[in-house]
Scaffold this motif. Structure first.
Motif, PDB file in Angstrom:
ATOM      1  N   MET A   1       0.461  -1.310   0.442  1.00 33.05           N
ATOM      2  CA  MET A   1      -0.354   0.559   0.273  1.00 33.05           C
ATOM      3  C   MET A   1       1.224   0.946  -0.206  1.00 33.05           C
ATOM      4  SD  MET A   1      -1.628   0.219   4.218  1.00 33.05           S
ATOM      5  CE  MET A   1      -1.009  -1.197   3.997  1.00 33.05           C
ATOM      6  N   ALA A   6      -1.265   4.328   5.413  1.00 37.19           N
ATOM      7  CA  ALA A   6      -0.933   3.714   5.926  1.00 37.19           C
ATOM      8  C   ALA A   6      -0.347   4.654   7.636  1.00 37.19           C
ATOM      9  CB  ALA A   6       0.931   2.755   6.313  1.00 37.19           C
ATOM     10  N   ALA A  57      -3.306  -3.462   7.799  1.00 36.83           N
ATOM     11  CA  ALA A  57      -2.176  -3.632   6.763  1.00 36.83           C
ATOM     12  C   ALA A  57      -2.900  -4.332   5.464  1.00 36.83           C
ATOM     13  CB  ALA A  57      -0.843  -3.603   6.828  1.00 36.83           C
ATOM     14  N   TRP A  58      -3.357  -5.265   6.112  1.00 39.78           N
ATOM     15  CA  TRP A  58      -3.829  -6.214   5.314  1.00 39.78           C
ATOM     16  C   TRP A  58      -5.351  -5.944   4.616  1.00 39.78           C
ATOM     17  CZ3 TRP A  58      -2.418 -10.216   2.274  1.00 39.78           C
ATOM     18  CH2 TRP A  58      -3.102 -11.013   1.517  1.00 39.78           C
ATOM     19  N   GLU A  59      -6.471  -4.729   5.191  1.00 41.44           N
ATOM     20  CA  GLU A  59      -7.580  -4.693   5.216  1.00 41.44           C
ATOM     21  C   GLU A  59      -7.120  -3.023   4.004  1.00 41.44           C
ATOM     22  OE1 GLU A  59      -9.347  -3.590   8.796  1.00 41.44           O
ATOM     23  OE2 GLU A  59      -9.853  -5.276   8.869  1.00 41.44           O
ATOM     24  N   ARG A  60      -6.351  -2.734   3.863  1.00 39.53           N
ATOM     25  CA  ARG A  60      -5.802  -1.962   3.196  1.00 39.53           C
ATOM     26  C   ARG A  60      -5.073  -2.098   2.090  1.00 39.53           C
ATOM     27  NH1 ARG A  60      -5.068   3.491   7.599  1.00 39.53           N
ATOM     28  NH2 ARG A  60      -6.268   3.171   8.386  1.00 39.53           N
ATOM     29  N   ALA A  61      -4.807  -2.972   2.155  1.00 42.14           N
ATOM     30  CA  ALA A  61      -3.942  -3.469   0.784  1.00 42.14           C
ATOM     31  C   ALA A  61      -4.573  -3.679  -0.565  1.00 42.14           C
ATOM     32  CB  ALA A  61      -3.932  -5.415   1.306  1.00 42.14           C
ATOM     33  N   ILE A  62      -3.832  -3.020  -1.702  1.00 41.79           N
ATOM     34  CA  ILE A  62      -4.266  -3.209  -3.009  1.00 41.79           C
ATOM     35  C   ILE A  62      -3.680  -3.789  -4.062  1.00 41.79           C
ATOM     36  CG2 ILE A  62      -4.666  -0.748  -2.718  1.00 41.79           C
ATOM     37  CD1 ILE A  62      -2.250  -0.152  -4.286  1.00 41.79           C
ATOM     38  N   SER A  63      -3.924  -4.361  -5.423  1.00 40.84           N
ATOM     39  CA  SER A  63      -3.475  -5.284  -6.158  1.00 40.84           C
ATOM     40  C   SER A  63      -2.141  -4.446  -6.523  1.00 40.84           C
ATOM     41  CB  SER A  63      -3.823  -5.561  -6.759  1.00 40.84           C
ATOM     42  OG  SER A  63      -4.552  -4.672  -7.534  1.00 40.84           O
ATOM     43  N   HIS A  64      -1.162  -5.350  -6.940  1.00 39.50           N
ATOM     44  CA  HIS A  64      -0.157  -4.904  -7.782  1.00 39.50           C
ATOM     45  C   HIS A  64       0.044  -4.058  -9.262  1.00 39.50           C
ATOM     46  CE1 HIS A  64       3.872  -6.577  -5.437  1.00 39.50           C
ATOM     47  NE2 HIS A  64       2.492  -7.745  -5.599  1.00 39.50           N
ATOM     48  N   PHE A  67      -0.891  -0.664  -7.832  1.00 35.64           N
ATOM     49  CA  PHE A  67      -0.546   0.099  -6.682  1.00 35.64           C
ATOM     50  C   PHE A  67       0.379   1.262  -7.937  1.00 35.64           C
ATOM     51  CE2 PHE A  67       3.827   1.276  -4.775  1.00 35.64           C
ATOM     52  CZ  PHE A  67       3.584   1.633  -3.918  1.00 35.64           C
TER      53      PHE A  67
END
Length: 69
Positions: A1, A6, A57-64, A67
């Protein structure tokens, strides 16, 4: 992310691996990025903090693909 997403997360200063919320492997790096060593912890308070940091962090993760470069 992106780091801007963060800013309000309480993330540990050290890199870590969390194994089934039962054991943490905490890595210690030198300023040049070389691994200085690691330690293991099964301390419930530490495991709880690491699990919360990971979930946040996982809840806000985005795919590559999404990005921003």
């Amino acid at each position: 992310m992106p780091r801007r997403l963060a800013s309000d997360l309480m993330l540990p200063c050290n890199d870590f691996w969390l194994f089934d919320d039962q054991l943490a492997r905490i890595h210690h790096f030198a300023g040049d990025g070389s691994l200085m060593g690691d330690e293991f912890s099964s301390e419930p308070d530490i495991l709880k903090l690491f699990a919360a940091a990971f979930e946040g962090a996982w809840e806000r993760a985005i795919s590559h693909e999404e990005f921003p470069v």
